[in-house]
Design an enzyme around this catalytic site. Structure first.
Site, PDB file in Angstrom:
ATOM      1  CE  LYS A 125      -4.064  -1.782  -0.166  1.00  0.00           C
ATOM      2  NZ  LYS A 125      -4.882  -1.666  -1.363  1.00  0.00           N
ATOM      3  CE  LYS A 208      -5.315  -9.389  -4.326  1.00  0.00           C
ATOM      4  NZ  LYS A 208      -6.570  -8.936  -4.915  1.00  0.00           N
ATOM      5  CE  LYS A 211     -13.552  -6.203  -3.960  1.00  0.00           C
ATOM      6  NZ  LYS A 211     -12.738  -5.792  -2.809  1.00  0.00           N
TER       7      LYS A 211
HETATM    8  P1  ATP Z   1      -8.849  -4.515  -3.188  1.00  0.00           P
HETATM    9  O1  ATP Z   1      -8.019  -4.370  -4.437  1.00  0.00           O
HETATM   10  O2  ATP Z   1      -9.699  -3.345  -2.899  1.00  0.00           O
HETATM   11  O3  ATP Z   1      -8.021  -4.961  -1.990  1.00  0.00           O
HETATM   12  P2  ATP Z   1      -9.550  -7.236  -3.720  1.00  0.00           P
HETATM   13  O4  ATP Z   1      -9.941  -7.582  -5.085  1.00  0.00           O
HETATM   14  O5  ATP Z   1      -8.165  -7.575  -3.270  1.00  0.00           O
HETATM   15  O6  ATP Z   1      -9.867  -5.698  -3.508  1.00  0.00           O
HETATM   16  P3  ATP Z   1     -10.641  -7.874  -1.127  1.00  0.00           P
HETATM   17  O7  ATP Z   1     -11.921  -7.225  -0.725  1.00  0.00           O
HETATM   18  O8  ATP Z   1      -9.359  -7.312  -0.605  1.00  0.00           O
HETATM   19  O9  ATP Z   1     -10.594  -7.911  -2.734  1.00  0.00           O
HETATM   20  O10 ATP Z   1     -10.683  -9.421  -0.782  1.00  0.00           O
HETATM   21  C1  ATP Z   1     -11.903 -10.139  -0.643  1.00  0.00           C
HETATM   22  C2  ATP Z   1     -11.625 -11.621  -0.683  1.00  0.00           C
HETATM   23  O11 ATP Z   1     -11.290 -12.022  -2.022  1.00  0.00           O
HETATM   24  C3  ATP Z   1     -10.449 -12.075   0.192  1.00  0.00           C
HETATM   25  O12 ATP Z   1     -10.782 -13.326   0.756  1.00  0.00           O
HETATM   26  C4  ATP Z   1      -9.322 -12.232  -0.782  1.00  0.00           C
HETATM   27  O13 ATP Z   1      -8.354 -13.175  -0.363  1.00  0.00           O
HETATM   28  C5  ATP Z   1     -10.060 -12.718  -2.013  1.00  0.00           C
HETATM   29  N1  ATP Z   1      -9.334 -12.375  -3.238  1.00  0.00           N
HETATM   30  C6  ATP Z   1      -9.114 -11.138  -3.736  1.00  0.00           C
HETATM   31  N2  ATP Z   1      -8.433 -11.196  -4.887  1.00  0.00           N
HETATM   32  C7  ATP Z   1      -8.203 -12.514  -5.129  1.00  0.00           C
HETATM   33  C8  ATP Z   1      -7.536 -13.228  -6.164  1.00  0.00           C
HETATM   34  N3  ATP Z   1      -7.007 -12.598  -7.190  1.00  0.00           N
HETATM   35  N4  ATP Z   1      -7.500 -14.587  -6.088  1.00  0.00           N
HETATM   36  C9  ATP Z   1      -8.073 -15.241  -5.055  1.00  0.00           C
HETATM   37  N5  ATP Z   1      -8.709 -14.617  -4.038  1.00  0.00           N
HETATM   38  C10 ATP Z   1      -8.775 -13.268  -4.062  1.00  0.00           C
HETATM   39 MG    MG Z   2      -7.453  -6.903  -1.323  1.00  0.00          MG
END
Ligand code: ATP
Ligand code: MG
Length: 345
Positions: A125, A208, A211
């Site tokens: 971050k 990965k 969002k």
């Molecule tokens: P942000 O970018 O805002 O952090 P994010 O896409 O990483 O959003 P989170 O809300 O942080 O999503 O995570 C929600 C859930 O989805 C968590 O359990 C996280 O481990 C899972 N997750 C997020 N991205 C992945 C991914 N690429 N593969 C598998 N699991 C994921």
């Molecule tokens: Mg995340």
């Protein structure tokens, strides 16, 4: 200790307690689905599940009130559209349960700057938003620990990126138990039915799917077919293999991994054979991948559209979840307050 025995007996449940959440920072994507949501749905029948929308967590990026509210609604709708059932699982919005913030405060008193600074997600971050390195980013792991242990959960279905946070949650829970000489919080484990945790790659090369990883990196459950085709066709590839059975570079492995979750085994094997014979045409592979992603996401997209206009149902679900989650959280907070030594006069 008589006190802790009393607590344990009074909170005994027959079903294991499960907690997990997703930040309302945008639409849900295939990574969220395969890393988390899919398991939420499988677990809701046999466990005492709490699935929340982590709106406190999303404040680290300073959303406008309008965006925050819209995103919370969107994630709630997407939970429902994906198959979460508010009669089986407690679906709630994190800020509807302010007891979480109180437990976060208590845990912060016993969390150390050094360990928080060493956390990989904090370092990421700092790189991503150097102009906004706020205390919320640093203490993300203590808020996440509060989310989980407020319901005394033992299983936490999450993706691979959350593994380190779960380790820290166990650390904070154990530290609390040791400090107050109680056996109060159980140890929560990251959970994927005994298999290793999932990590779905993004479309833009390394990293990965996420969002907040930039335009074009993620395939959202709500995406229209045209958007999916466009994003997949732009996915990063290379100039192709030059010798048979060549090892795949990361970007190509990523395409195969994405294919393995949405396409048939035959399709994956077909393109794998072509790759190994140096005859692969990435354009063809991407076309197949895009069509399979469209087939996979279409039922979600349709249910999301239907549910978004059903304001009455959405409010009812949020109210129901709030009531159930608060009852569980209030019980924990009352017990924690007593353990710490806050007593009413
Ligand atoms: P942000 O970018 O805002 O952090 P994010 O896409 O990483 O959003 P989170 O809300 O942080 O999503 O995570 C929600 C859930 O989805 C968590 O359990 C996280 O481990 C899972 N997750 C997020 N991205 C992945 C991914 N690429 N593969 C598998 N699991 C994921
Ligand atoms: Mg995340």
């Amino acid at each position: 200790m008589i006190f802790s025995e009393f607590i344990f007996n009074s909170t005994k449940k027959t079903m294991e307690i499960v907690v997990s959440g997703i930040r309302p920072t945008g639409n849900l994507h295939l990574g969220n689905y395969f890393g988390a949501l899919k398991n939420f749905i499988s677990m809701q029948n046999e466990h005492d599940c709490y699935f929340f929308i982590a709106d406190y967590h999303s404040l680290t990026t300073h959303p406008t009130p309008h965006d925050l509210h819209g995103n919370v609604k969107q994630v709630l709708v997407e939970y429902l559209a994906a198959g979460l059932d508010p009669e089986k699982a407690t679906l709630y919005i994190q800020s509807d349960v302010p007891e979480t913030a109180e437990l976060y405060l208590f845990l912060n008193m016993n969390a150390y700057i050094g360990e928080l600074e060493r956390c990989t997600s904090f370092k990421d971050k700092i790189r991503q938003q150097p102009q906004n390195v706020n205390a919320g980013l640093l203490t993300y792991p203590t808020l996440m620990a509060a989310d989980i242990i407020i319901h005394k959960a033992t299983k936490v279905p999450v993706g691979k990126d959350q593994e380190q946070h779960l380790e820290m949650t166990r650390q904070f829970a154990n530290r609390f138990n040791r400090l107050y000489n109680v056996d109060y919080f159980p140890e929560p484990q990251a959970y994927n039915f005994g298999k290793s945790l999932v990590r779905i790659p993004g479309l833009l090369g390394s990293g990965k799917m996420g969002k907040s990883e930039g335009e074009g990196n993620a395939i959202f459950l709500a995406d229209e077919p045209a958007a999916i085709r466009k994003k997949v066709m732009r996915a990063v590839t290379d100039s192709g293999p030059t010798i048979p059975n060549q090892e795949k570079p990361e970007t190509i492995q990523n395409l195969f991994q994405l294919m393995s979750v949405v396409s048939s085994k035959d399709a994956v094997n077909h393109f794998n054979d072509l790759y190994n014979n140096c005859q692969i045409r990435y354009g063809d592979m991407k076309k197949q991948l895009a069509e399979d992603m469209i087939r996979f996401t279409t039922p979600f997209r349709e249910r999301i559209k239907e549910l978004l206009s059903d304001e009455a149902y959405i409010s009812k679900v949020a109210r129901m979840g709030k009531e159930k989650a608060r009852a569980s959280a209030a019980k924990t907070i009352q017990e924690v307050r007593e353990i710490i030594g806050f007593k009413s006069f």
